[in-house]
Design an enzyme around this catalytic site. Structure first.
Site, PDB file in Angstrom:
ATOM      1  N   ARG A 103      44.154  92.618  34.343  1.00 12.18           N
ATOM      2  CA  ARG A 103      43.701  91.752  35.435  1.00 12.18           C
ATOM      3  C   ARG A 103      42.802  92.493  36.413  1.00 12.18           C
ATOM      4  O   ARG A 103      42.349  91.884  37.401  1.00 12.18           O
ATOM      5  CB  ARG A 103      44.916  91.214  36.188  1.00 12.18           C
ATOM      6  CG  ARG A 103      45.327  89.793  35.800  1.00 12.18           C
ATOM      7  CD  ARG A 103      46.620  89.508  36.535  1.00 12.18           C
ATOM      8  NE  ARG A 103      46.860  88.138  36.835  1.00 12.18           N
ATOM      9  CZ  ARG A 103      47.719  87.372  36.155  1.00 12.18           C
ATOM     10  NH1 ARG A 103      48.342  87.834  35.117  1.00 12.18           N
ATOM     11  NH2 ARG A 103      47.945  86.137  36.543  1.00 12.18           N
ATOM     12  N   ARG A 158      57.650  77.340  39.572  1.00 19.15           N
ATOM     13  CA  ARG A 158      57.514  78.753  39.944  1.00 19.15           C
ATOM     14  C   ARG A 158      57.148  78.836  41.425  1.00 19.15           C
ATOM     15  O   ARG A 158      56.324  78.054  41.899  1.00 19.15           O
ATOM     16  CB  ARG A 158      56.414  79.403  39.105  1.00 19.15           C
ATOM     17  CG  ARG A 158      56.879  79.851  37.747  1.00 19.15           C
ATOM     18  CD  ARG A 158      55.747  80.242  36.853  1.00 19.15           C
ATOM     19  NE  ARG A 158      54.709  81.072  37.484  1.00 19.15           N
ATOM     20  CZ  ARG A 158      53.674  81.576  36.820  1.00 19.15           C
ATOM     21  NH1 ARG A 158      53.521  81.335  35.530  1.00 19.15           N
ATOM     22  NH2 ARG A 158      52.769  82.314  37.440  1.00 19.15           N
ATOM     23  N   ARG A 162      52.941  71.907  37.395  1.00 15.89           N
ATOM     24  CA  ARG A 162      53.562  72.634  36.281  1.00 15.89           C
ATOM     25  C   ARG A 162      55.060  72.852  36.538  1.00 15.89           C
ATOM     26  O   ARG A 162      55.475  73.180  37.647  1.00 15.89           O
ATOM     27  CB  ARG A 162      52.868  73.989  36.136  1.00 15.89           C
ATOM     28  CG  ARG A 162      53.368  74.829  34.993  1.00 15.89           C
ATOM     29  CD  ARG A 162      52.359  75.862  34.602  1.00 15.89           C
ATOM     30  NE  ARG A 162      52.274  76.978  35.554  1.00 15.89           N
ATOM     31  CZ  ARG A 162      51.521  78.060  35.333  1.00 15.89           C
ATOM     32  NH1 ARG A 162      50.788  78.145  34.249  1.00 15.89           N
ATOM     33  NH2 ARG A 162      51.468  79.019  36.234  1.00 15.89           N
ATOM     34  N   LYS A 170      45.965  79.847  29.111  1.00 14.12           N
ATOM     35  CA  LYS A 170      46.108  81.068  28.309  1.00 14.12           C
ATOM     36  C   LYS A 170      47.489  81.133  27.642  1.00 14.12           C
ATOM     37  O   LYS A 170      47.615  81.428  26.468  1.00 14.12           O
ATOM     38  CB  LYS A 170      45.924  82.336  29.170  1.00 14.12           C
ATOM     39  CG  LYS A 170      44.615  82.434  29.897  1.00 14.12           C
ATOM     40  CD  LYS A 170      44.481  83.753  30.653  1.00 14.12           C
ATOM     41  CE  LYS A 170      45.541  84.014  31.698  1.00 14.12           C
ATOM     42  NZ  LYS A 170      45.525  83.097  32.851  1.00 14.12           N
ATOM     43  N   ARG A 196      45.961  82.899  44.684  1.00 13.12           N
ATOM     44  CA  ARG A 196      45.874  83.407  43.309  1.00 13.12           C
ATOM     45  C   ARG A 196      44.465  83.228  42.746  1.00 13.12           C
ATOM     46  O   ARG A 196      43.968  84.077  42.020  1.00 13.12           O
ATOM     47  CB  ARG A 196      46.909  82.690  42.418  1.00 13.12           C
ATOM     48  CG  ARG A 196      48.333  83.091  42.742  1.00 13.12           C
ATOM     49  CD  ARG A 196      49.345  82.177  42.089  1.00 13.12           C
ATOM     50  NE  ARG A 196      49.393  82.301  40.653  1.00 13.12           N
ATOM     51  CZ  ARG A 196      49.890  81.374  39.828  1.00 13.12           C
ATOM     52  NH1 ARG A 196      50.365  80.242  40.332  1.00 13.12           N
ATOM     53  NH2 ARG A 196      49.925  81.580  38.546  1.00 13.12           N
TER      54      ARG A 196
HETATM   55  P1  AMP Z   1      51.074  84.886  35.437  1.00 11.56           P
HETATM   56  O1  AMP Z   1      52.382  84.454  34.886  1.00 11.56           O
HETATM   57  O2  AMP Z   1      50.212  85.588  34.431  1.00 11.56           O
HETATM   58  O3  AMP Z   1      50.350  83.792  36.173  1.00 11.56           O
HETATM   59  O4  AMP Z   1      51.418  86.007  36.540  1.00 11.56           O
HETATM   60  C1  AMP Z   1      52.194  85.705  37.668  1.00 11.56           C
HETATM   61  C2  AMP Z   1      52.085  86.820  38.692  1.00 11.56           C
HETATM   62  O5  AMP Z   1      52.582  88.049  38.121  1.00 11.56           O
HETATM   63  C3  AMP Z   1      50.677  87.155  39.159  1.00 11.56           C
HETATM   64  O6  AMP Z   1      50.219  86.307  40.193  1.00 11.56           O
HETATM   65  C4  AMP Z   1      50.860  88.603  39.627  1.00 11.56           C
HETATM   66  O7  AMP Z   1      51.522  88.655  40.870  1.00 11.56           O
HETATM   67  C5  AMP Z   1      51.814  89.153  38.577  1.00 11.56           C
HETATM   68  N1  AMP Z   1      51.078  89.713  37.430  1.00 11.56           N
HETATM   69  C6  AMP Z   1      51.103  89.253  36.138  1.00 11.56           C
HETATM   70  N2  AMP Z   1      50.309  89.997  35.359  1.00 11.56           N
HETATM   71  C7  AMP Z   1      49.764  90.937  36.162  1.00 11.56           C
HETATM   72  C8  AMP Z   1      48.827  91.989  35.955  1.00 11.56           C
HETATM   73  N3  AMP Z   1      48.287  92.230  34.753  1.00 11.56           N
HETATM   74  N4  AMP Z   1      48.506  92.766  37.023  1.00 11.56           N
HETATM   75  C9  AMP Z   1      49.045  92.566  38.230  1.00 11.56           C
HETATM   76  N5  AMP Z   1      49.907  91.564  38.505  1.00 11.56           N
HETATM   77  C10 AMP Z   1      50.269  90.766  37.493  1.00 11.56           C
END
Ligand code: AMP
Length: 213
Positions: free
Chosen positions: A88, A160, A127, A13, A171
């Site tokens: 989400r 990360r 990654r 994404k 996740r």
């Molecule tokens: P991402 O970078 O999108 O993979 O997000 C990394 C982490 O940030 C996720 O595993 C959640 O802990 C938190 N996070 C990101 N976006 C959201 C969201 N829309 N709702 C809740 N937690 C989020």
């Protein structure tokens, strides 16, 4: 055009949002990036979010809805934006609809990045990201020219904390339980288009262009 990119972690994404953002001029709004920036800046919000993120759990809806609610008021969002990793949960999707309604707008299209879980573990654990400029690499599929160093800014690359194998499984579980129900939500609204996310970034970009027509 207001786009929602929906799909499991590691489905591409972010990569596609960055490409599309450059070609169309629509900003990429990544709640994950916003939260990581808050952690980096050492804010109270960042401190609270970190405990959820490090274990692969979702940050509370109110926190991310607040971030997005403020961000979409920015003038750079006036002609459109790409939501990457938000919403989400169903309550987040409902809150987004309400926020947009206040502006007389609505989600134009939701793109579902479809890919099998077994392909995601390798993608995520390999990654490496640049905390300074957001560039992304993969130790095998797209390694940087010099190991551990960002091609674009020369800064050190990091893994990360939530890209470690022990957290990845959690996740994916969270995705299936809390985020996948959004497929039905957007299908019901008639705005969902699915793309095959296991293909190369170029092939996925081509599919995306078709899905946006
Ligand atoms: P991402 O970078 O999108 O993979 O997000 C990394 C982490 O940030 C996720 O595993 C959640 O802990 C938190 N996070 C990101 N976006 C959201 C969201 N829309 N709702 C809740 N937690 C989020």
């Amino acid at each position: 055009m207001i786009l929602v990119f929906l799909g499991p972690p590691g489905s591409g994404k972010g990569t596609q949002a960055k490409r599309l953002s450059v070609s169309k001029g629509w900003p990429q709004l990544s709640t994950g990036d916003m939260l990581r920036a808050a952690i980096q800046a050492g804010t109270q919000l960042g401190l609270e979010a970190k405990s959820f993120m490090d274990k692969g759990a979702l940050v509370p809806d109110t926190v991310v809805v607040g971030l997005i609610g403020e961000r979409i008021l920015n003038p750079d969002c006036s002609s459109g934006f790409i939501l990457d990793g938000f919403p989400r949960t169903i309550p987040q999707a409902e809150a987004l609809d309400e926020l947009l309604k206040k502006q007389g707008r609505s989600v134009s299209r939701t793109i579902l990045f479809e890919i099998a879980d077994r392909l995601l573990v390798g993608r995520l654990s390999g990654r490496r990201t640049c905390p300074k400029d957001g560039s992304m690499f993969h130790v095998e599929a797209s390694p940087p020219k010099q190991a551990g160093i960002c091609d674009s800014c020369g800064g050190p690359l990091v893994q990360r904390p939530d890209d470690q194998e022990s957290v990845i499984e959690k996740r994916l579980q969270v995705y299936h339980q809390q985020t996948a129900p959004l497929v039905g939500y957007y299908q019901g609204a008639g705005i969902l288009r699915a793309i095959v996310a296991s293909e190369s970034p170029e092939a996925v970009a081509n599919q995306l262009a078709v899905a946006l027509k």
